[in-house]
Design a protein around this motif. Structure first.
Motif, PDB file in Angstrom:
ATOM      1  N   LYS A 208       1.319  -0.902   0.264  1.00  0.00           N
ATOM      2  CA  LYS A 208      -0.537  -0.495  -0.273  1.00  0.00           C
ATOM      3  C   LYS A 208       1.087   1.201  -0.131  1.00  0.00           C
ATOM      4  O   LYS A 208       0.497   1.916  -0.883  1.00  0.00           O
ATOM      5  CB  LYS A 208      -0.654   0.237   1.484  1.00  0.00           C
ATOM      6  CG  LYS A 208      -2.096  -1.249   0.728  1.00  0.00           C
ATOM      7  CD  LYS A 208      -3.445  -0.665   2.206  1.00  0.00           C
ATOM      8  CE  LYS A 208      -4.286  -2.130   1.627  1.00  0.00           C
ATOM      9  NZ  LYS A 208      -4.725  -2.633   2.799  1.00  0.00           N
TER      10      LYS A 208
ATOM     11  N   GLU B  19      -9.298 -13.246  -4.872  1.00  0.00           N
ATOM     12  CA  GLU B  19      -9.892 -12.926  -3.859  1.00  0.00           C
ATOM     13  C   GLU B  19      -9.447 -11.974  -2.555  1.00  0.00           C
ATOM     14  O   GLU B  19      -9.738 -11.183  -1.799  1.00  0.00           O
ATOM     15  CB  GLU B  19     -11.173 -13.918  -3.525  1.00  0.00           C
ATOM     16  CG  GLU B  19     -12.082 -14.282  -4.719  1.00  0.00           C
ATOM     17  CD  GLU B  19     -12.385 -15.520  -4.212  1.00  0.00           C
ATOM     18  OE1 GLU B  19     -12.484 -16.182  -3.117  1.00  0.00           O
ATOM     19  OE2 GLU B  19     -13.564 -15.852  -5.018  1.00  0.00           O
ATOM     20  N   GLN B  20      -8.567 -12.530  -1.670  1.00  0.00           N
ATOM     21  CA  GLN B  20      -7.859 -12.262  -0.929  1.00  0.00           C
ATOM     22  C   GLN B  20      -7.167 -11.172  -1.160  1.00  0.00           C
ATOM     23  O   GLN B  20      -6.663 -10.273   0.621  1.00  0.00           O
ATOM     24  CB  GLN B  20      -6.638 -12.914  -0.736  1.00  0.00           C
ATOM     25  CG  GLN B  20      -5.680 -13.267   0.885  1.00  0.00           C
ATOM     26  CD  GLN B  20      -4.867 -13.834   1.191  1.00  0.00           C
ATOM     27  OE1 GLN B  20      -3.702 -14.427   0.426  1.00  0.00           O
ATOM     28  NE2 GLN B  20      -4.560 -14.155   2.827  1.00  0.00           N
TER      29      GLN B  20
ATOM     30  N   TYR C  94      -7.984   1.323  -4.827  1.00  0.00           N
ATOM     31  CA  TYR C  94      -7.267   0.373  -5.784  1.00  0.00           C
ATOM     32  C   TYR C  94      -7.825  -0.038  -6.786  1.00  0.00           C
ATOM     33  O   TYR C  94      -8.713  -0.532  -6.837  1.00  0.00           O
ATOM     34  CB  TYR C  94      -6.152  -1.131  -4.636  1.00  0.00           C
ATOM     35  CG  TYR C  94      -5.721  -0.098  -3.456  1.00  0.00           C
ATOM     36  CD1 TYR C  94      -4.759   0.087  -3.566  1.00  0.00           C
ATOM     37  CD2 TYR C  94      -6.242   0.081  -2.044  1.00  0.00           C
ATOM     38  CE1 TYR C  94      -3.920   0.361  -2.329  1.00  0.00           C
ATOM     39  CE2 TYR C  94      -5.881   0.213  -1.368  1.00  0.00           C
ATOM     40  CZ  TYR C  94      -4.658   1.069  -1.550  1.00  0.00           C
ATOM     41  OH  TYR C  94      -4.139   1.161   0.096  1.00  0.00           O
ATOM     42  N   LYS C  95      -6.546  -1.015  -7.820  1.00  0.00           N
ATOM     43  CA  LYS C  95      -7.057  -1.454  -9.182  1.00  0.00           C
ATOM     44  C   LYS C  95      -6.486  -2.600  -9.588  1.00  0.00           C
ATOM     45  O   LYS C  95      -5.179  -1.939  -9.173  1.00  0.00           O
ATOM     46  CB  LYS C  95      -6.780  -0.561 -10.218  1.00  0.00           C
ATOM     47  CG  LYS C  95      -8.482  -0.012 -10.579  1.00  0.00           C
ATOM     48  CD  LYS C  95      -8.359   1.507 -11.102  1.00  0.00           C
ATOM     49  CE  LYS C  95      -7.983   2.649 -10.739  1.00  0.00           C
ATOM     50  NZ  LYS C  95      -6.914   3.679 -11.210  1.00  0.00           N
ATOM     51  N   THR C  96      -7.142  -3.634  -9.634  1.00  0.00           N
ATOM     52  CA  THR C  96      -6.076  -4.944  -9.627  1.00  0.00           C
ATOM     53  C   THR C  96      -6.654  -5.497 -11.063  1.00  0.00           C
ATOM     54  O   THR C  96      -8.027  -5.379 -11.176  1.00  0.00           O
ATOM     55  CB  THR C  96      -6.418  -6.200  -8.647  1.00  0.00           C
ATOM     56  OG1 THR C  96      -6.241  -4.962  -7.071  1.00  0.00           O
ATOM     57  CG2 THR C  96      -5.848  -6.920  -8.681  1.00  0.00           C
TER      58      THR C  96
ATOM     59  N   ALA D 137      -7.852  -8.965  -2.830  1.00  0.00           N
ATOM     60  CA  ALA D 137      -9.310  -7.900  -4.261  1.00  0.00           C
ATOM     61  C   ALA D 137      -9.649  -7.717  -2.340  1.00  0.00           C
ATOM     62  O   ALA D 137     -10.421  -6.740  -2.029  1.00  0.00           O
ATOM     63  CB  ALA D 137     -10.590  -8.670  -4.723  1.00  0.00           C
ATOM     64  N   GLY D 138      -9.762  -8.582  -1.792  1.00  0.00           N
ATOM     65  CA  GLY D 138     -10.984  -7.859  -0.392  1.00  0.00           C
ATOM     66  C   GLY D 138      -9.400  -6.475   0.283  1.00  0.00           C
ATOM     67  O   GLY D 138      -9.543  -6.088   1.663  1.00  0.00           O
TER      68      GLY D 138
ATOM     69  N   PRO E  84      -9.206  -3.230  -1.560  1.00  0.00           N
ATOM     70  CA  PRO E  84     -10.719  -3.142  -2.208  1.00  0.00           C
ATOM     71  C   PRO E  84     -10.628  -1.762  -3.191  1.00  0.00           C
ATOM     72  O   PRO E  84      -9.611  -0.917  -3.149  1.00  0.00           O
ATOM     73  CB  PRO E  84     -11.800  -2.558  -1.493  1.00  0.00           C
ATOM     74  CG  PRO E  84     -11.190  -2.249  -0.146  1.00  0.00           C
ATOM     75  CD  PRO E  84      -8.824  -3.058   0.081  1.00  0.00           C
ATOM     76  N   PHE E  85     -11.361  -2.240  -4.383  1.00  0.00           N
ATOM     77  CA  PHE E  85     -11.521  -0.785  -5.260  1.00  0.00           C
ATOM     78  C   PHE E  85     -12.632   0.323  -5.286  1.00  0.00           C
ATOM     79  O   PHE E  85     -13.441  -0.369  -4.451  1.00  0.00           O
ATOM     80  CB  PHE E  85     -11.837  -1.195  -6.701  1.00  0.00           C
ATOM     81  CG  PHE E  85     -11.854  -0.668  -7.168  1.00  0.00           C
ATOM     82  CD1 PHE E  85     -10.868   0.688  -8.414  1.00  0.00           C
ATOM     83  CD2 PHE E  85     -14.335  -0.270  -8.174  1.00  0.00           C
ATOM     84  CE1 PHE E  85     -11.922   1.067  -9.381  1.00  0.00           C
ATOM     85  CE2 PHE E  85     -14.352   0.958  -8.993  1.00  0.00           C
ATOM     86  CZ  PHE E  85     -13.264   1.311  -9.741  1.00  0.00           C
TER      87      PHE E  85
END
Ligand code: ADP
Ligand code: MG
Length: 720
Positions: free
Chosen positions: A493, A525-526, A536-538, A528-529, A532-533
């Motif tokens: 981060k 998923e981990q 953040y963009k993944t 993304a959790g 979060p958007f």
């Protein structure tokens, strides 16, 4: 002519017969007596020493214990049984207690119990030969070889026709053992083979070489590799056999090179041309010293009138693509076409994009041809290649298709060559309608240890870019376990808030794509959790996506529209995102050293300090631990490759698995015998210098040997 005993079918060797012959052929590939003699022991045991039971320890290699049988117990599936049950085949295990007055040992048998039971007599003395271990606090030997003391003494009296204090141990399969071909039997077969065939073994090295190098004759070597007279004789035998193997390998490779270098079979490209100059002058940076040196080497090849066959090695990010572009422009400047082959579609696209950038203002037309090129596009490209309007074509295997025809292909650049087969290369050469083989430049980012390069590419000239472009900061490499994950996420981060981007890579194992996909999904998923958007963009890229999906996600990351790229190792071979400063490798212990190194090479390309974080499980094998430690200790790809070769052997190195070694080595090791290899190569070189075609009478044996089939190694310059 007298028949050579080495060619005798193995079944006629005393002690063999048709049944065992079949097995020896199948399990060891030994069809003749000569074949059998080429199977060397992998270890030797000093049979003259007996270890007291009290001194035996589980960390010892094979040892001999001499003691009395004090007790024999038989066990079935439900526990202890009596000897009566032996006839019913219900016995599963036999435990033999042995004592030598210093302690007790248990010898355990799971197979061949009936026979062994009939052989062992309580209170008699035997010699037990095997690997010691400890089971329930007691010394233990599983399936030892057992000799009556009398037999054993007879053996050491030298009654046998071959006298040796060291006994060879051969690699035997379970099938061989269970059919009675034990170590002892193998020794006897070798003895018989030597008795019948030793006089027929002909020297394979010229006498002057034996003298010059202080090598023992072949007969001495073969005899002592199987039955060493003593340690010194064994060393001499070993050295001679290793030298010979490496020497012939080098001689055959170098001979090809000499023959080629005398042929005026290459397309002469005398000038650098305008396109090269324009591109060179407009570069936003100056070339590194290493890049300049390599380009000079290439240029000299291309103007020589001889076909270039050059391997370009350089770590990831060392600037090979730049060299490729300039090389292609030399070909174009001399009126020829160039093709650049990449192993994957993603990489081809990336090459094309980079190359196009450099071509601005040169007037050279480049095109991209891959499996997903549209029909109309494809038609235009085919036409452009045929009429010569396309100067540089970048592509994948699609370039091999029959309907791809060049007007005058003058240069083929192959990136990561190991993914292309020899045959495919040959097909490419045939596409050149000017009738001459194109110049070849093979590029690899997989550092290959020097000894291996000499062997794999002994017939290629090698250029190395051993310098990174200036301004690269070292990548800090850190190993972390699961407990550190929250801290790792916080670190990511921080980096993202500084405007950096992050790669997170999951291992991909081909046997279980589904499971890997699941790993990746769970991981995603981990992530993304935790990220979060918004904000953040993944993006995610994996093998089950279509090429368009992959490209879409990759582009999003490359353009900075995503902060994080979650991926399987597909990104290993490519993408250049200078703004990415962190590479997280999940389950890093599941990657090989060279893969880890390749992945790490994806960061540290910009001017910011970069990091590579190796996430591992808590319990690692010794080898995995060592890999991770090495990664943290050095960034030098060649050092890592050397270590990798030592740990895993040359055959398993990334980049060699598919191309394979030109010939199989029987006794020499590329990882351990680098010094002998150097010596053998120099020796081969000086012989060829004085007699390039090996036609002097004193080199007759050499000429005959290298003309054997096994030395017909692949030839990159071959047109058909
Ligand atoms: P490789 O193909 O060996 O992995 P690339 O040719 O892709 O390396 O180069 C990596 C990056 O370094 C590219 O962004 C390229 O533009 C840049 N680069 C190449 N040569 C130089 C140089 N001499 N000075 C500065 N940057 C360079
Ligand atoms: Mg590259």
């Amino acid at each position: 002519m007298e028949k050579n005993a080495l060619d005798t079918d193995i079944q006629y060797l005393p002690g063999v017969g048709p049944k065992r012959a079949l097995l020896l052929r199948k399990e060891l590939g030994a069809g003749t007596v000569g074949d059998l003699l080429k199977i060397y022991p992998f270890r030797y045991i000093d049979r003259s020493s007996i270890i007291p039971i009290k001194d035996a320890a589980p960390d010892m290699a094979y040892i001999q214990i001499r003691g009395k049988v004090s007790e024999i117990n038989l066990f079935g599936s439900k526990g202890s049984i009596s000897p009566e049950d032996l006839k019913f085949n219900t016995v599963k295990r036999m435990s033999v207690t042995v004592t030598d007055g210093t302690g007790y040992m248990e010898a355990v048998f799971f197979k061949g119990i009936k026979w062994m039971y009939s052989k062992l007599v309580p209170d008699e003395e035997y010699v037990f030969f095997g690997k010691p271990s400890v089971f329930k606090g007691r010394l233990n030997m599983v399936h030892p070889e057992v000799d009556k003391v009398r037999d054993q003494e007879k053996r050491q009296d030298g009654k046998s026709s071959i006298n040796s204090s060291l006994t060879g141990v051969y690699t035997l399969t379970e099938k061989l053992r269970s059919s009675g071909i034990t170590g002892k039997v193998m020794n006897r077969l070798m003895e018989n083979a030597l008795i019948s065939a030793l006089p027929d073994i002909e020297e394979t090295l010229p006498e002057y070489l034996l003298i010059e190098k202080g090598l023992v004759p072949l007969q001495f070597a073969v005899r002592n590799i199987h039955f060493p007279k003593d340690q010194t004789a064994l060393e001499k035998a070993r050295y001679r056999l290793k030298f010979e193997e490496l020497f012939y390998l080098q001689l055959s490779l170098l001979k090809q090179k000499y023959v080629r270098s005398r042929n005026e079979n290459g397309i002469r490209m005398p000038k650098v041309g305008d396109a090269f100059r324009i591109c060179y002058d407009s570069l936003p940076f100056s070339l590194t010293g290493a890049q300049k040196r390599v380009i000079t080497e290439i240029r000299n090849d291309m103007k020589s009138g001889r076909q270039m066959n050059r391997l370009l090695q350089g770590d990831v990010g060392s600037g090979k693509t730049m060299v490729a572009v300039l090389t292609a422009l030399i070909a174009v400047g001399n009126g020829y076409q160039a093709c650049i082959m990449a192993p994957t579609e993603v990489l081809a696209q990336q090459h094309f994009k980079n190359i196009s950038r450099y071509l601005d203002g040169t007037g050279v037309k480049a095109a991209l041809l891959t499996g997903s090129s549209k029909t109309g596009e494809r038609r235009d490209i085919h036409a452009g290649l045929e009429d010569g309007s396309i100067g540089i074509i970048v592509g994948t295997h699609a370039l091999f298709e029959d309907n791809v025809v060049f007007r005058n292909l003058g240069l083929a650049i192959i990136d990561e060559q190991h993914r292309f087969g020899v045959e495919q290369r040959a097909r490419l050469w045939r596409k050149s309608s000017c009738g001459m083989a194109p110049h070849i430049l093979v590029m690899t980012a997989t550092p290959i240890p020097r000894t291996l390069a000499m062997t794999l590419y002994g017939d290629l000239d090698v250029s190395v870019i051993d310098e990174l472009p200036p301004g690269r900061k070292p990548v800090q490499t850190i190993a972390a376990t699961e407990g550190k994950r929250p801290a790792m996420f916080r670190f990511l981060k921080d980096q993202i808030s500084l405007g950096r981007q992050v790669f997170i890579v999951y291992p991909l194992i081909f046997e279980s794509e589904k499971m890997d996909y699941k790993n990746l999904e769970t991981g995603y998923e981990q992530i993304a959790g935790a990220f979060p958007f918004p904000p953040y963009k993944t993006a995610i890229v994996h093998g089950q996506q279509s090429n368009e999906e992959k490209k879409f996600n990759m582009d999003a990351f490359a353009a900075g529209r995503a902060d994080i790229l979650v991926a399987t190792s597909v990104i290993e071979v490519g993408v250049d995102v200078p703004n990415a400063s962190v590479m997280v490798i999940e389950s890093a212990e599941r990657f090989g050293l060279s893969q880890l190194h390749q992945l790490r090479g994806r960061v540290g390309r910009g001017s910011e300090k970069s990091y590579c974080i190796l996430m591992t499980g808590n319990r690692l094998s010794r080898e995995s631990k060592r890999r991770i430690q090495l990664m943290c200790a050095t960034e030098n790809g060649f050092e890592l490759a050397e270590e990798d070769m030592k740990m895993r052997g040359p055959g398993n190195l990334e980049g060699t698995r598919q191309s394979g070694l030109p010939i199989e080595l029987n006794i020499a090791s590329l990882a351990k015998d680098g010094l002998i290899l150097n010596d053998a190569r120099q020796c081969a070189q000086s012989i060829l210098k004085a007699d390039p075609t090996l036609s002097l009478p004193r080199n007759r044996i050499l000429a005959e040997t290298v003309s054997q089939d096994k030395y017909k190694v692949r030839d990159y310059s071959q047109i058909s």
